[in-house]
Scaffold this motif. Structure first.
Motif, PDB file in Angstrom:
ATOM      1  N   GLN A 147       4.726   4.709   2.538  1.00  0.00           N
ATOM      2  CA  GLN A 147       5.495   5.959   2.480  1.00  0.00           C
ATOM      3  C   GLN A 147       5.425   6.664   3.829  1.00  0.00           C
ATOM      4  O   GLN A 147       6.420   7.183   4.318  1.00  0.00           O
ATOM      5  N   GLY A 148       4.238   6.696   4.407  1.00  0.00           N
ATOM      6  CA  GLY A 148       4.055   7.338   5.708  1.00  0.00           C
ATOM      7  C   GLY A 148       4.875   6.662   6.780  1.00  0.00           C
ATOM      8  O   GLY A 148       5.539   7.331   7.587  1.00  0.00           O
ATOM      9  N   CYS A 160       0.854  -1.196   0.000  1.00  0.00           N
ATOM     10  CA  CYS A 160       0.000   0.000   0.000  1.00  0.00           C
ATOM     11  C   CYS A 160       0.884   1.239   0.000  1.00  0.00           C
ATOM     12  O   CYS A 160       1.366   1.665   1.053  1.00  0.00           O
ATOM     13  N   HIS A 161       1.083   1.801  -1.162  1.00  0.00           N
ATOM     14  CA  HIS A 161       2.087   2.846  -1.371  1.00  0.00           C
ATOM     15  C   HIS A 161       1.988   4.012  -0.381  1.00  0.00           C
ATOM     16  O   HIS A 161       2.970   4.379   0.249  1.00  0.00           O
ATOM     17  N   GLY A 162       0.826   4.583  -0.235  1.00  0.00           N
ATOM     18  CA  GLY A 162       0.683   5.745   0.648  1.00  0.00           C
ATOM     19  C   GLY A 162       0.982   5.412   2.097  1.00  0.00           C
ATOM     20  O   GLY A 162       1.713   6.137   2.779  1.00  0.00           O
ATOM     21  N   ASN A 163       0.429   4.314   2.586  1.00  0.00           N
ATOM     22  CA  ASN A 163       0.661   3.917   3.976  1.00  0.00           C
ATOM     23  C   ASN A 163       2.135   3.619   4.228  1.00  0.00           C
ATOM     24  O   ASN A 163       2.695   4.017   5.258  1.00  0.00           O
TER      25      ASN A 163
END
Length: 85
Positions: free
Chosen positions: A39-40, A34-37
């Motif tokens: 990255q966070g 899950c790219h966004g998660n």
């Protein structure tokens, strides 16, 4: 030092991370997942001691799975610290 950890049981397939001489996380990059998660998570962990990150991330599960990307990162960090000692 740069490390690569190949995950098991997660959507991400690989985690590349860098630890300095004191065991502080300098960079984390996930392949897949899950790219966004992820990255966070990577941004939040920069500058954190690997031992502290392990304590926070180990045992986190993703849905019905027995592991997660954060749990796999904890495994990779633990392995890297063991190699340093």
């Amino acid at each position: 030092m740069k490390y690569t950890y190949y995950t098991q049981g997660t959507c991400s397939s690989q985690i590349d991370f860098e630890l300095d001489e004191q065991g502080v996380i300098r960079d984390v990059q996930f392949t897949g997942g899950c790219h966004g998660n992820l990255q966070g998570i990577s941004v939040l962990l920069r500058g954190m001691k690997a031992a502290d990150a392990i304590a926070k991330l180990q045992g986190i599960r993703c849905g019905y799975k027995n592991t997660s990307c954060p749990d796999q990162l904890a495994n990779g960090l633990r392995q890297a610290l063991d190699m340093k000692d």
